[in-house]
Design an enzyme around this catalytic site. Structure first.
Site, PDB file in Angstrom:
ATOM      1  N   ASN A   9       0.876  -1.173   0.000  1.00 27.37           N
ATOM      2  CA  ASN A   9       0.000   0.000   0.000  1.00 27.37           C
ATOM      3  C   ASN A   9       0.913   1.223   0.000  1.00 27.37           C
ATOM      4  O   ASN A   9       1.470   1.583   1.031  1.00 27.37           O
ATOM      5  CB  ASN A   9      -0.878  -0.051   1.261  1.00 27.37           C
ATOM      6  CG  ASN A   9      -1.694   1.214   1.442  1.00 27.37           C
ATOM      7  OD1 ASN A   9      -1.779   2.058   0.550  1.00 27.37           O
ATOM      8  ND2 ASN A   9      -2.301   1.351   2.620  1.00 27.37           N
ATOM      9  N   TRP A  10       1.056   1.821  -1.165  1.00 24.61           N
ATOM     10  CA  TRP A  10       2.003   2.939  -1.297  1.00 24.61           C
ATOM     11  C   TRP A  10       1.452   4.232  -0.701  1.00 24.61           C
ATOM     12  O   TRP A  10       2.181   5.223  -0.606  1.00 24.61           O
ATOM     13  CB  TRP A  10       2.364   3.145  -2.777  1.00 24.61           C
ATOM     14  CG  TRP A  10       3.132   2.021  -3.384  1.00 24.61           C
ATOM     15  CD1 TRP A  10       3.537   0.859  -2.760  1.00 24.61           C
ATOM     16  CD2 TRP A  10       3.597   1.922  -4.738  1.00 24.61           C
ATOM     17  NE1 TRP A  10       4.217   0.061  -3.649  1.00 24.61           N
ATOM     18  CE2 TRP A  10       4.267   0.684  -4.872  1.00 24.61           C
ATOM     19  CE3 TRP A  10       3.503   2.765  -5.864  1.00 24.61           C
ATOM     20  CZ2 TRP A  10       4.844   0.274  -6.073  1.00 24.61           C
ATOM     21  CZ3 TRP A  10       4.079   2.347  -7.060  1.00 24.61           C
ATOM     22  CH2 TRP A  10       4.744   1.115  -7.160  1.00 24.61           C
ATOM     23  N   LYS A  11       0.191   4.242  -0.348  1.00 21.19           N
ATOM     24  CA  LYS A  11      -0.450   5.442   0.230  1.00 21.19           C
ATOM     25  C   LYS A  11      -0.192   6.662  -0.663  1.00 21.19           C
ATOM     26  O   LYS A  11      -0.076   6.518  -1.879  1.00 21.19           O
ATOM     27  CB  LYS A  11       0.017   5.658   1.675  1.00 21.19           C
ATOM     28  CG  LYS A  11      -0.152   4.389   2.518  1.00 21.19           C
ATOM     29  CD  LYS A  11       0.012   4.597   3.995  1.00 21.19           C
ATOM     30  CE  LYS A  11      -0.201   3.259   4.707  1.00 21.19           C
ATOM     31  NZ  LYS A  11      -0.123   3.362   6.153  1.00 21.19           N
ATOM     32  N   HIS A  95      -9.475   1.204   4.669  1.00 22.77           N
ATOM     33  CA  HIS A  95      -8.202   1.360   5.389  1.00 22.77           C
ATOM     34  C   HIS A  95      -8.411   2.270   6.594  1.00 22.77           C
ATOM     35  O   HIS A  95      -9.227   3.198   6.553  1.00 22.77           O
ATOM     36  CB  HIS A  95      -7.128   1.939   4.456  1.00 22.77           C
ATOM     37  CG  HIS A  95      -5.774   1.917   5.076  1.00 22.77           C
ATOM     38  ND1 HIS A  95      -5.352   2.901   5.944  1.00 22.77           N
ATOM     39  CD2 HIS A  95      -4.766   1.011   5.004  1.00 22.77           C
ATOM     40  CE1 HIS A  95      -4.135   2.584   6.372  1.00 22.77           C
ATOM     41  NE2 HIS A  95      -3.752   1.456   5.812  1.00 22.77           N
ATOM     42  N   GLU A  97      -6.791   4.675   7.705  1.00 24.74           N
ATOM     43  CA  GLU A  97      -6.627   6.113   7.434  1.00 24.74           C
ATOM     44  C   GLU A  97      -7.894   6.682   6.801  1.00 24.74           C
ATOM     45  O   GLU A  97      -8.241   7.845   7.023  1.00 24.74           O
ATOM     46  CB  GLU A  97      -5.386   6.329   6.548  1.00 24.74           C
ATOM     47  CG  GLU A  97      -4.110   6.160   7.373  1.00 24.74           C
ATOM     48  CD  GLU A  97      -2.956   5.504   6.650  1.00 24.74           C
ATOM     49  OE1 GLU A  97      -2.926   5.501   5.413  1.00 24.74           O
ATOM     50  OE2 GLU A  97      -2.061   4.968   7.343  1.00 24.74           O
ATOM     51  N   GLU A 167      -5.396  -4.824  10.630  1.00 18.75           N
ATOM     52  CA  GLU A 167      -4.352  -3.811  10.832  1.00 18.75           C
ATOM     53  C   GLU A 167      -4.644  -3.031  12.114  1.00 18.75           C
ATOM     54  O   GLU A 167      -5.433  -2.084  12.097  1.00 18.75           O
ATOM     55  CB  GLU A 167      -4.339  -2.836   9.649  1.00 18.75           C
ATOM     56  CG  GLU A 167      -4.033  -3.485   8.326  1.00 18.75           C
ATOM     57  CD  GLU A 167      -3.483  -2.484   7.323  1.00 18.75           C
ATOM     58  OE1 GLU A 167      -2.377  -2.713   6.823  1.00 18.75           O
ATOM     59  OE2 GLU A 167      -4.141  -1.463   7.073  1.00 18.75           O
ATOM     60  N   GLY A 173       2.430   2.360  10.672  1.00 14.29           N
ATOM     61  CA  GLY A 173       3.371   3.457  10.476  1.00 14.29           C
ATOM     62  C   GLY A 173       4.053   3.910  11.751  1.00 14.29           C
ATOM     63  O   GLY A 173       4.685   4.959  11.792  1.00 14.29           O
ATOM     64  N   SER A 213       3.443  -2.067  10.329  1.00 15.59           N
ATOM     65  CA  SER A 213       4.898  -2.134  10.543  1.00 15.59           C
ATOM     66  C   SER A 213       5.505  -3.487  10.199  1.00 15.59           C
ATOM     67  O   SER A 213       6.430  -3.943  10.882  1.00 15.59           O
ATOM     68  CB  SER A 213       5.248  -1.711  11.976  1.00 15.59           C
ATOM     69  OG  SER A 213       4.818  -0.376  12.208  1.00 15.59           O
ATOM     70  N   GLY A 234       2.814  -1.044   4.301  1.00 14.23           N
ATOM     71  CA  GLY A 234       2.889   0.371   3.949  1.00 14.23           C
ATOM     72  C   GLY A 234       4.326   0.780   3.697  1.00 14.23           C
ATOM     73  O   GLY A 234       4.877   0.559   2.623  1.00 14.23           O
ATOM     74  N   GLY A 235       4.964   1.363   4.714  1.00 16.27           N
ATOM     75  CA  GLY A 235       6.308   1.932   4.576  1.00 16.27           C
ATOM     76  C   GLY A 235       7.313   1.027   3.876  1.00 16.27           C
ATOM     77  O   GLY A 235       8.043   1.469   2.977  1.00 16.27           O
TER      78      GLY A 235
HETATM   79  P1  PGA Z   1       2.847   0.320   7.628  1.00 18.13           P
HETATM   80  O1  PGA Z   1       1.384   0.525   7.002  1.00 18.13           O
HETATM   81  O2  PGA Z   1       3.385  -0.969   7.060  1.00 18.13           O
HETATM   82  O3  PGA Z   1       3.622   1.527   7.180  1.00 18.13           O
HETATM   83  O4  PGA Z   1       2.669   0.247   9.101  1.00 18.13           O
HETATM   84  C1  PGA Z   1       0.515  -0.572   6.826  1.00 18.13           C
HETATM   85  C2  PGA Z   1      -0.792  -0.106   6.221  1.00 18.13           C
HETATM   86  O5  PGA Z   1      -1.280   0.959   6.593  1.00 18.13           O
HETATM   87  O6  PGA Z   1      -1.367  -0.785   5.345  1.00 18.13           O
END
Ligand code: PGA
Length: 252
Positions: A9-11, A95, A97, A167, A173, A213, A234-235
């Protein structure tokens, strides 16, 4: 046997050339190996460019969101049909967010999940508790409520096409990862919920990813848990080496 599924997930990150370079790097390193399903979910303006960069590889394309209507006066929104048209196979829905920053409710997410499946897109539906909810002992009820609300009304066949991503919000993050035991506990609960609502065949088929994470250093242990079928990353999905390291963890 559920095939492991690692999605990036590149956000709201990268620019066009970095997105193409990342996608191309993954495509060439992954080659035609298909023992793990892999997808990348770039910002929607780069979907088309990323589709070209991964063409002919085992990397699939996913979007980060969509709207439930097929077309019309919905300024700024994108439909399931448009995502399919540009080459998407998956769409991340609900998600945290989007739930917490953009105010999406289970009811709104449910409309999107139903529309995605009807159009032929495979949804990755995210659920997870906040730190306050976990500390208050409400993890199980929060996650159950999110699954029941956002996946309401799906047939058994539709449920089997849906991926759930657990999640925990406090792990996204933040560098704080759920322990394999903490994650496995929630994943096992989710699978028994699917057995109660549907049946054992559905419960055994649905893939449940962990997200929060995930890094090359913790992936293998998380993915070694019996009910963890993949990761939503994500990251660490923004670097070829890190993401490939997580894919390697899914194979080990
Ligand atoms: P993260 O994000 O790996 O940066 O914690 C995961 C996500 O939000 O899908």
């Amino acid at each position: 046997m559920r095939k492991k599924f690692i999605a990036g997930n590149w956000k709201m990150n990268l620019n066009r050339s970095d997105a193409v370079a990342l996608a191309g790097g993954l495509a060439s390193q992954l080659g035609t190996s298909d023992d793990v399903d892999v997808a990348v979910c770039p910002p929607s303006v780069y979907l088309d460019a990323v589709r070209e960069a991964i063409s002919g590889s085992q990397v699939a394309l996913g979007a980060q969101n969509m709207y439930h209507e097929a077309s019309g006066a919905f300024t700024g929104e994108i439909s399931a049909g448009m995502l399919l048209d540009v080459g998407c196979k998956y769409v991340i829905l609900g998600h945290s967010e989007r739930r917490h920053i953009l105010g999406e409710t289970d009811a709104a997410i449910n409309l999107k999940v139903v529309a995605a499946l009807a159009a032929g897109l495979l949804p990755i539906v995210c659920v997870g508790e906040t730190l306050e909810e976990r500390e208050g002992g409400r993890t199980q009820s929060v996650v159950k409520g999110q699954v029941e609300g956002s996946l309401a009304g799906l047939t058994a066949a539709q449920m089997q096409q849906t991926v759930i991503a657990y999640e925990p919000v406090w792990a996204i993050g933040t560098g704080k990862v759920a322990t394999p035991a903490q994650a496995e506990e929630v994943h096992a609960d989710l699978r028994s919920l699917l057995e109660t609502v549907y049946n054992s065949e559905v419960a055994a088929a649905v893939r449940i990813q962990y997200g929060g994470s995930v890094k090359p250093g913790n992936a293998a242990e998380l993915l070694g848990q019996p009910n963890i079928d993949g990761a939503l990353v994500g990251g660490a999905s923004l670097q070829v080496d890190d993401f490939m390291g997580i894919i390697a963890g899914a194979k080990s």
